[in-house]
Design a protein around this motif. Structure first.
Motif, PDB file in Angstrom:
ATOM      1  N   GLN A 106      19.931  -1.725   1.026  1.00 32.65           N
ATOM      2  CA  GLN A 106      18.963  -2.825   1.146  1.00 32.65           C
ATOM      3  C   GLN A 106      17.790  -2.676   0.189  1.00 32.65           C
ATOM      4  N   VAL A 107      17.561  -1.468  -0.297  1.00 31.75           N
ATOM      5  CA  VAL A 107      16.635  -1.272  -1.415  1.00 31.75           C
ATOM      6  C   VAL A 107      17.509  -0.964  -2.614  1.00 31.75           C
ATOM      7  N   LEU A 108      17.603  -1.931  -3.496  1.00 32.05           N
ATOM      8  CA  LEU A 108      18.579  -1.871  -4.581  1.00 32.05           C
ATOM      9  C   LEU A 108      17.860  -1.715  -5.913  1.00 32.05           C
ATOM     10  N   LYS A 109      18.144  -0.611  -6.567  1.00 31.15           N
ATOM     11  CA  LYS A 109      17.516  -0.339  -7.862  1.00 31.15           C
ATOM     12  C   LYS A 109      18.436  -0.806  -8.983  1.00 31.15           C
ATOM     13  N   THR A 110      17.863  -1.480  -9.957  1.00 31.79           N
ATOM     14  CA  THR A 110      18.659  -1.936 -11.092  1.00 31.79           C
ATOM     15  C   THR A 110      19.228  -0.760 -11.853  1.00 31.79           C
ATOM     16  N   ALA A 142      -0.082 -13.836  -1.919  1.00 24.85           N
ATOM     17  CA  ALA A 142      -0.267 -12.395  -2.136  1.00 24.85           C
ATOM     18  C   ALA A 142       1.053 -11.638  -2.131  1.00 24.85           C
ATOM     19  N   GLU A 143       2.171 -12.351  -2.105  1.00 30.57           N
ATOM     20  CA  GLU A 143       3.472 -11.694  -2.049  1.00 30.57           C
ATOM     21  C   GLU A 143       3.720 -10.873  -3.313  1.00 30.57           C
ATOM     22  N   SER A 144       4.193  -9.645  -3.121  1.00 33.24           N
ATOM     23  CA  SER A 144       4.509  -8.765  -4.250  1.00 33.24           C
ATOM     24  C   SER A 144       6.015  -8.782  -4.498  1.00 33.24           C
ATOM     25  N   VAL A 145       6.434  -8.160  -5.586  1.00 36.86           N
ATOM     26  CA  VAL A 145       7.862  -8.144  -5.919  1.00 36.86           C
ATOM     27  C   VAL A 145       8.659  -7.393  -4.870  1.00 36.86           C
ATOM     28  N   THR A 146       8.008  -6.449  -4.180  1.00 42.00           N
ATOM     29  CA  THR A 146       8.723  -5.678  -3.154  1.00 42.00           C
ATOM     30  C   THR A 146       8.804  -6.426  -1.824  1.00 42.00           C
ATOM     31  N   MET A 166      27.222 -13.272   3.613  1.00 43.05           N
ATOM     32  CA  MET A 166      26.049 -12.748   2.923  1.00 43.05           C
ATOM     33  C   MET A 166      25.619 -11.418   3.536  1.00 43.05           C
ATOM     34  N   SER A 167      25.158 -10.533   2.677  1.00 40.56           N
ATOM     35  CA  SER A 167      24.682  -9.228   3.133  1.00 40.56           C
ATOM     36  C   SER A 167      23.337  -9.356   3.825  1.00 40.56           C
ATOM     37  N   LEU A 168      22.905  -8.265   4.428  1.00 40.67           N
ATOM     38  CA  LEU A 168      21.543  -8.188   4.925  1.00 40.67           C
ATOM     39  C   LEU A 168      20.584  -8.340   3.744  1.00 40.67           C
ATOM     40  N   PRO A 169      19.331  -8.710   3.988  1.00 41.50           N
ATOM     41  CA  PRO A 169      18.393  -8.887   2.876  1.00 41.50           C
ATOM     42  C   PRO A 169      18.288  -7.644   1.998  1.00 41.50           C
ATOM     43  N   VAL A 170      18.186  -7.889   0.715  1.00 40.46           N
ATOM     44  CA  VAL A 170      18.098  -6.819  -0.284  1.00 40.46           C
ATOM     45  C   VAL A 170      16.793  -6.989  -1.053  1.00 40.46           C
ATOM     46  N   VAL A 171      16.077  -5.897  -1.241  1.00 38.75           N
ATOM     47  CA  VAL A 171      14.872  -5.894  -2.072  1.00 38.75           C
ATOM     48  C   VAL A 171      15.200  -5.146  -3.353  1.00 38.75           C
ATOM     49  N   VAL A 172      14.988  -5.786  -4.471  1.00 36.82           N
ATOM     50  CA  VAL A 172      15.351  -5.213  -5.769  1.00 36.82           C
ATOM     51  C   VAL A 172      14.133  -4.527  -6.379  1.00 36.82           C
ATOM     52  N   ILE A 173      14.320  -3.272  -6.801  1.00 34.46           N
ATOM     53  CA  ILE A 173      13.260  -2.534  -7.475  1.00 34.46           C
ATOM     54  C   ILE A 173      13.768  -2.062  -8.834  1.00 34.46           C
ATOM     55  N   VAL A 174      12.831  -1.763  -9.719  1.00 29.97           N
ATOM     56  CA  VAL A 174      13.196  -1.266 -11.050  1.00 29.97           C
ATOM     57  C   VAL A 174      12.677   0.148 -11.272  1.00 29.97           C
ATOM     58  N   GLY A 204      11.344   3.935  -9.036  1.00 33.08           N
ATOM     59  CA  GLY A 204      11.288   4.643  -7.774  1.00 33.08           C
ATOM     60  C   GLY A 204       9.961   4.516  -7.050  1.00 33.08           C
ATOM     61  N   SER A 205       8.886   4.264  -7.785  1.00 34.03           N
ATOM     62  CA  SER A 205       7.571   4.131  -7.162  1.00 34.03           C
ATOM     63  C   SER A 205       7.488   2.904  -6.252  1.00 34.03           C
ATOM     64  N   GLN A 206       8.412   1.962  -6.409  1.00 31.80           N
ATOM     65  CA  GLN A 206       8.414   0.759  -5.583  1.00 31.80           C
ATOM     66  C   GLN A 206       9.190   0.945  -4.282  1.00 31.80           C
ATOM     67  N   ASP A 207       9.831   2.082  -4.127  1.00 30.47           N
ATOM     68  CA  ASP A 207      10.711   2.303  -2.987  1.00 30.47           C
ATOM     69  C   ASP A 207       9.957   2.226  -1.661  1.00 30.47           C
ATOM     70  N   ASN A 208       8.765   2.795  -1.624  1.00 30.36           N
ATOM     71  CA  ASN A 208       7.986   2.845  -0.394  1.00 30.36           C
ATOM     72  C   ASN A 208       7.713   1.450   0.156  1.00 30.36           C
ATOM     73  N   ASN A 209       7.197   0.564  -0.671  1.00 28.01           N
ATOM     74  CA  ASN A 209       6.869  -0.790  -0.224  1.00 28.01           C
ATOM     75  C   ASN A 209       8.124  -1.620   0.041  1.00 28.01           C
ATOM     76  N   ALA A 210       9.165  -1.400  -0.735  1.00 24.12           N
ATOM     77  CA  ALA A 210      10.421  -2.116  -0.505  1.00 24.12           C
ATOM     78  C   ALA A 210      11.015  -1.724   0.846  1.00 24.12           C
ATOM     79  N   THR A 211      10.914  -0.444   1.193  1.00 18.15           N
ATOM     80  CA  THR A 211      11.419   0.019   2.480  1.00 18.15           C
ATOM     81  C   THR A 211      10.670  -0.635   3.629  1.00 18.15           C
ATOM     82  N   ALA A 212       9.372  -0.858   3.452  1.00 17.24           N
ATOM     83  CA  ALA A 212       8.586  -1.535   4.486  1.00 17.24           C
ATOM     84  C   ALA A 212       9.103  -2.947   4.726  1.00 17.24           C
ATOM     85  N   THR A 213       9.400  -3.678   3.653  1.00 13.25           N
ATOM     86  CA  THR A 213       9.930  -5.036   3.782  1.00 13.25           C
ATOM     87  C   THR A 213      11.254  -5.032   4.535  1.00 13.25           C
TER      88      THR A 213
END
Length: 609
Positions: free
Chosen positions: A199-203, A291-295, A321-329, A331-340
């Motif tokens: 669900q946290v998907l890195k390019t 105020a929505e961020s990319v994560t 369809m899969s469960l929601p996926v948050v795309v990050i580019v 590793g520093s974005q992982d924390n906030n993406a995991t929260a979503t």
């Protein structure tokens, strides 16, 4: 002869549903005596025209009587046949209602519950369990539906062979359409994702997923294995798909290795497609709101396929369809993406519009989600206690109340959870909590399981707890000022700067505690060696080839009796205050903190913890 065949059909169609054996034989005999024989006689009416008038008149009267008898019988039999047909249609309607009820139970309850468990498993919940039992139910249901559909189609065929006035044809057409809708719903609903993509998907990173058709084996879909295609779509595209609206044919990104042929496993009877080496090459983001961020932007992986069943009798275009996926580019974005992801998995409601979640939830719901995540990441049954959760509530609501009941009706917004920083800090509530989890699971898991780490204790609470204990008593608590930090607090001694992952990659917590001789008892009264000795690093071996290997040890500057000049004391303890003042007057101020062959600094700022 054609009339004779019609009579047999009229007599025989109902016979097959109501009689057998001797009764069937007797029925056929009666049919011959009462209908077929008179009918042959009636057929002779056409030859009377060649007879003399007197003879014709003599023979015509009984033949006309027999003809009237046959016509009356045919009318009765046609009426009986129509009744049988209507009764049969009514039974099909009842059967269809029962099949729908059973399908609702399986698809709208059992399968939905399985999917909900699968979603909660993304937060560390109990594993969703296997699909074998569900597949068995779906296959049996599919078999029953298909048999009933075949019976209805056979009735349609017979009705067309011998049409009778009445509503029968329309009834059968509706039954056929309804039973086809039921089998279609079963097929499309049982095309599911058995293994969700991350669900946290890195390019530019490989990932896997598995889709499965629960009724594929029973309906012989594997005889011509279909291909499944994966694509990534945005939240808006997902909403349009749910509404069956036309969407932009372009996906929201490019996935490599996104085609896979479904494989049938004879031993298990499963038909599935295993995507093993997919990779998200690029992502196309939509315009963000406020105020929505990319994560906070959600996508989904869409899987779709086409196939037919029953010898191309019915064609299907299935999607899931899969469960929601948050795309990050990065590793520093992982924390906030995991929260979503955590917020979505925990608070999504079944049947929602993709991917709507409440903006606020009750504090007990947050507690449940955090406890689930904590236990899963730590692989432990020792979760968060009520005291731990009160500590977290105090942090989230900037409150000093120690009563759990005070927080039960309070709500936490998404902004409080992971958009707004905590007061006086540069990080959010979730970032602080996730930092603790990362530190614990990487370095301190055994100590948590042993009960050696209290952790969720603030500075004032630690002082209150240690005040009545002998000097040398210490406890371990999480830092308030640093993400992923843990500190040692002990009686009337400086608080050390928090340890972090970087520190423990150099020297373990157990070894650091062993190095400090003034640490004697782990709160409340456990000798430290009894708790930590099994984790100490064994002594270094003797020198090899004349070389002595250096050893890193932690030391506290200026001896073992350093006082915390910033410690806060209650006036209710005058002896402690007097002793503290006496010590301060007797000795010079503590030297400037320094690092002498050590990797640990002192912390004498009341705000640093």
């Amino acid at each position: 002869m054609k009339d004779v065949r019609i009579l047999f059909v009229l007599s025989g169609f109902p016979l097959r549903f109501g009689m057998s054996g001797e009764k069937l034989k007797q029925r056929l005999v009666n049919c011959f005596l009462k209908v077929i024989y008179p009918t042959l006689a009636v057929a002779n009416l056409s030859s009377l025209s060649s007879l003399p008038a007197a003879e014709r008149s003599q023979r015509e009267t009984p033949l006309q009587s027999k003809r009237a008898t046959v016509e009356a019988w045919l009318t009765r039999e046609a009426s009986t046949l129509q009744k049988y047909r209507l009764d049969l249609a009514e039974q099909h309607q009842k059967t269809l209602a029962l099949l729908r009820k059973q399908q609702t139970l399986i698809l709208d309850e059992e399968l939905i519950q399985w999917k909900r468990r699968q979603q909660l498993a993304g937060n560390g919940g109990q594993h969703e369990g296997g699909l074998d039992i569900l597949q068995s139910w779906c296959e049996k249901l599919a078999d029953l539906i298909w048999q009933n559909r075949q019976q209805i189609r056979r009735c349609e065929h017979l009705t067309q062979q011998l049409p009778l006035p009445g509503p029968m044809e329309e009834l059968l057409r509706k039954l056929n359409a309804d039973i086809t809708d039921v089998i279609s719903a079963l097929v499309t609903s049982t095309f599911i994702i058995e293994k969700q993509p991350p669900q946290v998907l890195k390019t530019q990173t490989k990932f896997a997923a598995t889709v499965r058709l629960l009724v594929g084996g029973k309906l012989n879909v594997h005889m011509s294995p279909p291909q499944v295609k994966a694509a990534i779509v945005s939240e808006q595209q997902a909403k349009a798909l749910v509404k069956n609206e036309s969407t932009n044919s372009e996906s929201s990104g490019e996935i490599l290795n996104n085609n896979c042929v479904m494989e049938y496993h004879q031993a298990t009877g499963t038909l599935s497609a295993h995507f093993r080496n997919m990779s998200l090459k690029r992502i196309k983001r939509s315009d963000r709101r406020g105020a929505e961020s990319v994560t906070e932007e959600k996508f989904t992986i869409l899987f779709e396929s086409q196939f037919s069943v029953g010898g191309n009798e019915l064609g299907f275009h299935v999607k899931t369809m899969s469960l929601p996926v948050v795309v990050i580019v990065h590793g520093s974005q992982d924390n906030n993406a995991t929260a979503t992801v955590l917020w979505d998995n925990a608070f999504a409601e079944p049947g929602r519009v993709p991917f709507v979640v409440p903006d606020k939830v009750k504090w007990p719901q947050i507690c449940e989600a955090l406890d689930m995540k904590y236990k899963a990441e730590m692989h432990t049954t020792r979760g968060l206690t009520e005291e731990n959760l009160v500590f977290l509530a105090q942090k989230a609501f900037t409150s000093s109340s120690n009563n759990p009941e005070d927080y039960h009706n309070m709500t936490v917004s998404w902004a409080q959870f992971n958009r707004e920083n905590l007061p006086g800090r540069s990080f959010t509530f979730w970032q602080w909590f996730d930092g603790v989890v990362e530190l614990m699971k990487k370095h301190l898991k055994p100590h948590w399981n042993d009960g050696a780490i209290l952790g969720f204790v603030n500075k004032q609470q630690a002082q209150d707890m240690l005040m009545s204990k002998p000097n040398g008593t210490f406890l371990l608590r999480f830092s308030d000022s640093e993400i992923g930090g843990i500190t040692i607090a002990w009686r009337l001694v400086w608080n050390l700067l928090p340890y972090t992952t970087k520190d423990f990659s150099i020297r373990s917590l157990a070894d650091r505690i062993s190095d400090l001789n003034h640490l004697v008892y782990l709160y409340p009264d456990r000798p430290k060696d009894e708790v930590f000795a099994k984790y100490y690093t064994p002594p270094l071996s003797k020198a090899v080839d004349g070389y002595v290997k250096p050893e890193i040890k932690q030391v506290v500057p200026d001896g073992d009796n350093i006082l915390d000049t910033d410690a806060e004391f209650e006036l209710d303890y005058p002896m402690d205050v007097a002793r503290h003042v006496e010590e301060l007057l007797r000795r010079p101020p503590p030297p400037k903190q320094r690092k002498e062959n050590t990797d640990q600094l002192l912390d004498h700022s009341p705000d640093d913890e």
